[in-house]
Design an enzyme around this catalytic site. Structure first.
Site, PDB file in Angstrom:
ATOM      1  N   THR A 195       4.694   9.312  14.998  1.00  0.00           N
ATOM      2  CA  THR A 195       3.139   8.771  14.648  1.00  0.00           C
ATOM      3  C   THR A 195       2.365   7.484  14.139  1.00  0.00           C
ATOM      4  O   THR A 195       1.541   6.695  15.995  1.00  0.00           O
ATOM      5  CB  THR A 195       2.387   9.991  14.640  1.00  0.00           C
ATOM      6  OG1 THR A 195       3.217  11.517  14.723  1.00  0.00           O
ATOM      7  CG2 THR A 195       1.269  10.397  15.342  1.00  0.00           C
ATOM      8  N   VAL A 196       2.259   7.984  13.106  1.00  0.00           N
ATOM      9  CA  VAL A 196       1.849   6.179  12.547  1.00  0.00           C
ATOM     10  C   VAL A 196       2.444   5.325  12.682  1.00  0.00           C
ATOM     11  O   VAL A 196       1.721   4.354  13.145  1.00  0.00           O
ATOM     12  CB  VAL A 196       1.336   6.716  10.979  1.00  0.00           C
ATOM     13  CG1 VAL A 196       1.453   5.265   9.853  1.00  0.00           C
ATOM     14  CG2 VAL A 196       0.634   7.474  10.797  1.00  0.00           C
ATOM     15  N   GLY A 197       3.371   5.495  12.846  1.00  0.00           N
ATOM     16  CA  GLY A 197       4.280   3.982  12.820  1.00  0.00           C
ATOM     17  C   GLY A 197       4.339   3.736  14.159  1.00  0.00           C
ATOM     18  O   GLY A 197       4.269   2.315  14.656  1.00  0.00           O
ATOM     19  N   GLU A 231       9.961   2.155  10.340  1.00  0.00           N
ATOM     20  CA  GLU A 231      11.115   3.308  10.173  1.00  0.00           C
ATOM     21  C   GLU A 231      10.465   4.778   9.862  1.00  0.00           C
ATOM     22  O   GLU A 231       9.888   4.327   8.782  1.00  0.00           O
ATOM     23  CB  GLU A 231      11.665   2.820   8.997  1.00  0.00           C
ATOM     24  CG  GLU A 231      12.785   1.646   8.745  1.00  0.00           C
ATOM     25  CD  GLU A 231      13.567   1.870  10.154  1.00  0.00           C
ATOM     26  OE1 GLU A 231      14.019   2.899   9.629  1.00  0.00           O
ATOM     27  OE2 GLU A 231      14.018   0.720  10.579  1.00  0.00           O
ATOM     28  N   GLY A 277       7.299   5.585   7.169  1.00  0.00           N
ATOM     29  CA  GLY A 277       6.240   6.957   7.524  1.00  0.00           C
ATOM     30  C   GLY A 277       6.834   7.706   8.953  1.00  0.00           C
ATOM     31  O   GLY A 277       8.097   7.781   9.433  1.00  0.00           O
ATOM     32  N   SER A 278       5.922   8.562   9.152  1.00  0.00           N
ATOM     33  CA  SER A 278       6.221   9.072  10.312  1.00  0.00           C
ATOM     34  C   SER A 278       5.471   8.437  11.316  1.00  0.00           C
ATOM     35  O   SER A 278       5.626   7.358  11.944  1.00  0.00           O
ATOM     36  CB  SER A 278       5.097  10.224  10.634  1.00  0.00           C
ATOM     37  OG  SER A 278       3.671   9.814  10.715  1.00  0.00           O
ATOM     38  N   LYS A 280       0.936  -1.154   0.012  1.00  0.00           N
ATOM     39  CA  LYS A 280      -0.369  -0.439   0.020  1.00  0.00           C
ATOM     40  C   LYS A 280       0.844   1.155  -0.520  1.00  0.00           C
ATOM     41  O   LYS A 280       0.842   1.268   1.355  1.00  0.00           O
ATOM     42  CB  LYS A 280      -1.437   0.038   1.404  1.00  0.00           C
ATOM     43  CG  LYS A 280      -2.480   1.189   1.323  1.00  0.00           C
ATOM     44  CD  LYS A 280      -2.083   2.412   2.606  1.00  0.00           C
ATOM     45  CE  LYS A 280      -1.594   3.290   2.495  1.00  0.00           C
ATOM     46  NZ  LYS A 280      -1.477   4.125   1.856  1.00  0.00           N
ATOM     47  N   GLU A 321      11.203  16.865  13.852  1.00  0.00           N
ATOM     48  CA  GLU A 321      11.065  16.561  12.787  1.00  0.00           C
ATOM     49  C   GLU A 321      10.389  17.924  11.284  1.00  0.00           C
ATOM     50  O   GLU A 321       8.720  18.176  11.910  1.00  0.00           O
ATOM     51  CB  GLU A 321      10.696  15.232  11.785  1.00  0.00           C
ATOM     52  CG  GLU A 321      11.130  15.325  10.215  1.00  0.00           C
ATOM     53  CD  GLU A 321      10.856  14.319   9.848  1.00  0.00           C
ATOM     54  OE1 GLU A 321       9.302  13.179  10.442  1.00  0.00           O
ATOM     55  OE2 GLU A 321      11.270  13.147   9.660  1.00  0.00           O
TER      56      GLU A 321
END
Ligand code: NAD
Length: 491
Positions: free
Chosen positions: A239-241, A258, A236-237, A183, A393
């Site tokens: 927060t999502v990770g 990562e 990705g970010s 995805k 970041e």
């Protein structure tokens, strides 16, 4: 079909499930726009839902036994075939990449060439996917290990390296014998789709690789939650990770995340200042600062801070911002309005917290760049280590110069953030350089080279909040995608 035959005008792109290009179950689509010119519609992609994710997972499950039964060198040969197709279509893939992501065509070509290297490298891993044999305590016993695939793995990727990151997850996943659901990020799905097409043309059996586009919160969340997915590799970010890591590991799956960076370059008083400026510009500004490894802090020894800043600002003033397709452009747009707002928000915060704006600082509104998400290359000086621009970041072309008294303070400031992805030092003193390598909290260490850039044959990844630990790329990449079985054979 060679990519040259693909229309570049608005087109509807489909999901790839069980070897067929299909519409999403609900028939919904979303637009993919050129961030350099939002009037340029690249196409519509499937806005898939959880049912589509379920179909893709089911197709991957169905194909798993056959793919695993193929020899690892045989799987590697398919990757090598895909590498040749990507090489053949490199120019067109790179054009699509620049058009949807915004980076310059030269950068897009280099990234696509890297995908070729990645597929070639992991094609070779098909012949090296070895375990170990070890002496047994007991006589007449052969004691050995083998690597086995996890089963179905999901790969969730960001928009900023839309060919390299899917490639560096797909290649080790596939050569290890896993079947895949990929995805990509909704801001740059075309490039990932082109890689899927290359693998299809190379002869990958139906269902081994499935591709679905759609919202991360819907499709990505289903891939993380579905018990049939044995492993999830995410970039990705943070927060999502961290949410994905909690979800996947909470249900007993394997997760690799990562995430972000806040990467420093330390400039000591004995540094070659022109080189230090060069690599700071490279790390901070190219690809519009939208790299996880981007340099966002220049930590400079007080004695040379003035001279470093003067030379830096002279160079920044010459940077050409524009459409990545135009020859001569050095910095393209940010990816979308939300990223533009984030970057402008950090620039405002920097001003409010008392940093001095020395270059840039605003959106570019002159035509024709007003049609895209362009921001001026920005430099702050007089930055304190605890300011938000020195801690968070930003993911834009913004560099903060922090003056420090010497090496000790430089290391302490460099390590004072929650991230630990990449770090660089400019010095001619080998002892200082080695001490930096020992003490810096970063997964990637550069001495007199920029924080950005990675070679395929060595591990890539971060420490602290940048990564969950297992590395991508290099031989160790297969560690995530395999499980080890130990065999005791008494004869
Ligand atoms: P993002 O976290 O917004 O999205 C990444 C992917 O996750 C996308 O495919 C997105 O659709 C999906 N996603 C979003 N919400 C989800 C959810 N709830 N569940 C499952 N999936 C979900 O990141 P981005 O904006 O695409 O990329 C920029 C970030 O990526 C930056 O933080 C950058 O540092 C990081 N990055 C890290 C590396 C690295 O190797 N460390 C490399 C490149 C980018």
């Amino acid at each position: 079909m060679a990519l040259g035959l693909m229309p570049m005008s608005e087109e509807v792109y489909r999901n790839f499930i069980a070897g067929e290009w299909v519409d999403s179950a609900a028939g919904e689509t979303f637009f993919n726009l050129n961030p350099a010119d939002t009037g340029d519609v690249i196409g519509r992609f499937q806005d898939s839902n959880r049912a589509d994710a379920g179909h893709a997972i089911a197709a991957a499950r169905e194909a798993a036994a056959g793919w695993r039964a193929l020899s690892a060198p045989g799987r590697g040969r398919l990757l090598a075939g895909a590498a040749r197709i990507i090489e053949r279509d490199l120019g067109l893939i790179a054009q699509g990449l620049t058009r949807e992501e915004g980076k310059t065509l030269a950068e897009a070509k280099a990234e696509t060439a890297r995908a070729v290297q990645i597929f070639d490298y992991f094609a070779g891993e098909g012949r090296r996917l070895s375990g170990e044999t070890t002496p047994s305590e007991f006589g007449r016993t052969l004691l050995y290990t083998v690597r086995e695939p996890l089963g179905v793995v999901a790969l969730i990727t960001p928009w900023n390296f839309p060919v390299a990151i899917p490639a560096w997850k797909l290649a080790p996943a596939l050569v290890s014998g896993n079947t895949v659901v990929l995805k990509p990020a909704s801001a740059a799905p075309l490039t990932a789709l082109n890689i899927v097409r290359a693998l299809e043309e190379a002869g990958l059996p139906a269902g081994v690789l499935n591709f679905i586009t759609g919202s991360g919160a819907v499709v990505g969340a289903e891939l993380a939650a579905n018990a049939a997915v044995a492993g999830v590799s995410f970039t990705g970010s943070d927060t999502v990770g961290s949410g994905i890591y909690a979800c996947v590991s909470g249900r007993g799956g394997k997760a690799q995340c990562e995430m972000g960076g806040k990467n420093p370059v330390i400039v000591l008083e004995d540094a070659d200042l022109d080189k230090a400026v060069d690599l700071s510009i490279n790390g901070a500004m190219w690809s519009t600062g939208q790299k996880c490894t981007a340099t966002s802090r220049a930590i400079v020894q007080q004695d040379v801070a003035g001279e470093f800043t003067d030379r830096l600002l002279k160079r920044v003033a010459t940077i050409k911002v524009g459409n990545g397709m135009d020859p001569g452009t050095q910095v393209g747009p940010l990816i979308d309005k939300s990223q533009l707002d984030t970057v402008i928000g950090y620039i405002d915060a920097g001003r409010q917290e008392g940093a001095k704006l020395a270059a840039g600082g605003g959106r570019i509104t002159a035509a024709p760049l007003d049609r895209g998400f362009f921001v001026e290359p920005t430099v702050f000086v007089d930055v304190k280590a605890d300011m938000s621009i020195a801690q968070e970041e930003i993911f834009g072309p913004v560099l903060s110069v922090i003056a420090v008294s010497g090496f000790e303070e430089a290391i302490q400031v460099a390590n004072s953030v929650r991230f630990g992805l990449s770090a660089s030092i400019c010095t001619r003193d080998i002892s200082r350089a080695m001490e930096f390598a020992d003490r810096i909290e970063a997964g990637l260490v550069h001495i007199n080279s920029p924080t950005v850039g990675a070679e395929v044959q060595v591990p890539f990844g971060g420490m602290k909040a940048s990564s969950t630990g297992t590395r991508e790329q290099g031989r160790v990449a297969v560690d995530f995608y395999t499980q080890i079985k130990t065999v005791y054979l008494e004869y």
